[in-house]
Design an enzyme around this catalytic site. Sequence first.
Site, PDB file in Angstrom:
ATOM      1  N   ASN A  23     -22.698 -31.478  19.051  1.00 37.73           N
ATOM      2  CA  ASN A  23     -23.479 -32.660  19.406  1.00 37.73           C
ATOM      3  C   ASN A  23     -23.146 -33.844  18.507  1.00 37.73           C
ATOM      4  OD1 ASN A  23     -25.694 -32.425  21.637  1.00 37.73           O
ATOM      5  ND2 ASN A  23     -25.553 -30.407  20.690  1.00 37.73           N
ATOM      6  N   HIS A  35     -15.444 -28.668  -4.534  1.00 33.59           N
ATOM      7  CA  HIS A  35     -14.777 -29.288  -5.675  1.00 33.59           C
ATOM      8  C   HIS A  35     -15.141 -28.558  -6.964  1.00 33.59           C
ATOM      9  CE1 HIS A  35     -13.164 -32.920  -3.729  1.00 33.59           C
ATOM     10  NE2 HIS A  35     -14.234 -32.867  -2.957  1.00 33.59           N
ATOM     11  N   THR A  49     -26.461 -21.374   2.175  1.00 34.79           N
ATOM     12  CA  THR A  49     -25.612 -21.144   1.008  1.00 34.79           C
ATOM     13  C   THR A  49     -25.141 -19.698   0.901  1.00 34.79           C
ATOM     14  OG1 THR A  49     -27.542 -20.696  -0.380  1.00 34.79           O
ATOM     15  CG2 THR A  49     -26.763 -22.987  -0.271  1.00 34.79           C
ATOM     16  N   ARG A  61     -33.499 -19.290   3.977  1.00 36.97           N
ATOM     17  CA  ARG A  61     -33.949 -17.902   3.798  1.00 36.97           C
ATOM     18  C   ARG A  61     -34.337 -17.331   5.156  1.00 36.97           C
ATOM     19  NH1 ARG A  61     -39.418 -17.574   4.099  1.00 36.97           N
ATOM     20  NH2 ARG A  61     -40.582 -19.551   4.012  1.00 36.97           N
TER      21      ARG A  61
END
Length: 202
Positions: free
Chosen positions: A97, A128, A179, A194
């Site tokens: 989208n 990085h 993550t 979570r």
Amino acid sequence: MSERYREQHKRRLNWMPWLYYRLKPKHLEWARPWQQALQQELESMESVSFGQECFLAEECAIFAEPGREVKIGDRCMLATGSFLHGPITLGNEVSINHGCSLDGGRAGLTIGDQSRLANNVSIYAFNHGMELDRPLYQQGVSSKGVTIGKDVWVGARASIVDGVTIGDHAVVGMGAVVTRDVPPYTKVAGNPARIIGDRRDP
């Protein structure tokens, strides 16, 4: 159909590309050649390949050098204002989208069949370094890659970091920051994301 109306219809399709697959035959007479020309022109300039019956918004930016190809499956939809930098592989019937930002880094981004990214999703398959011996902009870059399975829904403004795998049939909530890996069928939300549920539960 007036030229003015046709241009407005194109604008609507650029923002809501799923409507392309609902067009009446009289509209497909101009829409198909328009899409074929857009996709062929991009294929002639970038290392990009399109499957059958895809939709590409005019203001979707795709950049792919040799070794960082973008491969797009059949019936994929790419809306306006999105940015894709290879290596990226999209399965069939993948929807991107408006306003999404996707970069495959070096290791690549893969999105499985029938998965959907809502607006303004960010996925970066690189990171990085942060050592203190030199400025951040001079740091080296690492890349593990990102894999998104089949039939996955990623909500608006969600972000997915390098190294993450999202299993088939999972759901990522709006604004989530992913993550770590997401198991199949799992629903996740929050920052950091979570587990909040399972699609198989009643």
